[in-house]
Structures are given as structure tokens and as C-alpha cells.
Design an enzyme around this catalytic site. Sequence first.
Site, mmCIF file in Angstrom:
data_model
loop_
_atom_site.group_PDB
_atom_site.id
_atom_site.type_symbol
_atom_site.label_atom_id
_atom_site.label_comp_id
_atom_site.label_asym_id
_atom_site.label_seq_id
_atom_site.Cartn_x
_atom_site.Cartn_y
_atom_site.Cartn_z
ATOM 1 N N GLY A 46 -14.747 0.592 -6.142
ATOM 2 C CA GLY A 46 -15.667 0.312 -5.052
ATOM 3 C C GLY A 46 -16.325 -1.041 -5.233
ATOM 4 O O GLY A 46 -16.454 -1.525 -6.357
ATOM 5 N N GLN A 51 -22.645 -7.465 -4.145
ATOM 6 C CA GLN A 51 -22.000 -7.796 -5.416
ATOM 7 C C GLN A 51 -21.202 -9.093 -5.360
ATOM 8 O O GLN A 51 -20.841 -9.649 -6.394
ATOM 9 C CB GLN A 51 -21.054 -6.667 -5.854
ATOM 10 C CG GLN A 51 -21.783 -5.382 -6.228
ATOM 11 C CD GLN A 51 -20.805 -4.333 -6.716
ATOM 12 O OE1 GLN A 51 -20.261 -3.581 -5.935
ATOM 13 N NE2 GLN A 51 -20.560 -4.313 -8.021
ATOM 14 N N LEU A 89 -18.793 -2.941 -11.700
ATOM 15 C CA LEU A 89 -18.223 -4.276 -11.934
ATOM 16 C C LEU A 89 -19.321 -5.314 -12.175
ATOM 17 O O LEU A 89 -19.069 -6.339 -12.800
ATOM 18 C CB LEU A 89 -17.361 -4.699 -10.739
ATOM 19 C CG LEU A 89 -16.095 -3.863 -10.505
ATOM 20 C CD1 LEU A 89 -15.426 -4.275 -9.203
ATOM 21 C CD2 LEU A 89 -15.129 -3.990 -11.674
ATOM 22 N N HIS A 131 -23.000 5.499 -5.094
ATOM 23 C CA HIS A 131 -23.154 4.310 -5.949
ATOM 24 C C HIS A 131 -23.128 3.035 -5.095
ATOM 25 O O HIS A 131 -23.990 2.153 -5.255
ATOM 26 C CB HIS A 131 -22.027 4.312 -6.981
ATOM 27 C CG HIS A 131 -21.985 3.117 -7.884
ATOM 28 N ND1 HIS A 131 -22.121 3.209 -9.257
ATOM 29 C CD2 HIS A 131 -21.795 1.793 -7.612
ATOM 30 C CE1 HIS A 131 -22.025 1.989 -9.780
ATOM 31 N NE2 HIS A 131 -21.813 1.119 -8.813
ATOM 32 N N GLU A 132 -22.162 2.946 -4.180
ATOM 33 C CA GLU A 132 -22.020 1.718 -3.371
ATOM 34 C C GLU A 132 -23.149 1.580 -2.354
ATOM 35 O O GLU A 132 -23.645 0.474 -2.116
ATOM 36 C CB GLU A 132 -20.660 1.694 -2.660
ATOM 37 C CG GLU A 132 -19.445 1.719 -3.575
ATOM 38 C CD GLU A 132 -19.473 0.703 -4.699
ATOM 39 O OE1 GLU A 132 -20.074 -0.372 -4.524
ATOM 40 O OE2 GLU A 132 -18.915 0.986 -5.769
HETATM 41 NI NI NI Z 1 -21.436 -0.921 -8.716
#
Ligand code: NI
Length: 152
Positions: A46, A51, A89, A131-132
Amino acid sequence: MAILEIKKVGDTSLRQKALPVERIDGTIRHLLDDMAETMYKADGVGLAAPQVGVNKRIVVIDTGEGLLELINPEIVRSEGEMENTEGCLSVPGTSGRVKRAQKVYVHYLNRRGKRNRIIANGNLLATCLQHEIDHLEGILFIDKAEEVRTNV
Ligand code: NI
């Protein structure tokens, strides 16, 4: 398409509340393509727009069942509780146990601006959606993890 730079913890772009997408145009579709390519290159499941330094409510996910592109995703209902190990990430080499809802109902727009919905129950997708979507609020899993581990 292009590989985008993934921002790491400490970067202020990860801590902002992302803005809704008002109009889905070529720029947004191009960003979706680049985000997917960036996620696959990084072996992630994801990726949220903050990000890659873009302050918009856009998420891509692929938990092994094909690419999902979510614009303005919203959890409209959640049920139950589960706990799983997560990584990110943007927080490389780190994992932690996070309590999440077990079942989530998510509404979103697809790349053509069509309203769509996903129901995920007790699986990686359910974790990933939460989470995203947290990323869109400037929240990282390490904020919620009970115990954070560094995997050297
Ligand atoms: Ni993340």
C-alpha cells in the site's frame, strides 16, 4: 510513468492532514499510475499520496488480489478488533503490533470518479485500508503500535 521518492519518518509531509481531491483529471490519474509503480518497485502492499509528498487523499493498495486505486477513501463503518504486525515504506526496518478494527466498510471514488465501496474482514486488506487511510490523517503505525521493533 515514474518512480517517486518515498518520504521517510521525520518528513513533515507525512504529518499533514491530506486534502480531498476535488476534480479527478489527468494529473490525478498520472499520480495514481506513478504511485502504483512506486509501490510495486518498493515491494509494498500500500502507498498513500502523503508518502510521496502529495497532500491529497489518494491511496493505492495491492495485497495480492489486484490493484486498488482509492480516491477520497472513507471508513464509513468498522466492527470488531484484531491485532497484526505492520510495517511501512516510510518507516523502513521497523515493525510493530497494531490493534485495528476487524471489519471495515470503505467508500471511495475510482479513477473515473465513480463511487465505489469495499468491505474487508479480518484480512491483510482490512489492515492495509486502515493503515493507508491513517496516512491521510498524518498518522503512522508507530503512533499506534504497542511495541515497535527495529529489524536490523
Ligand atoms: Ni505506511
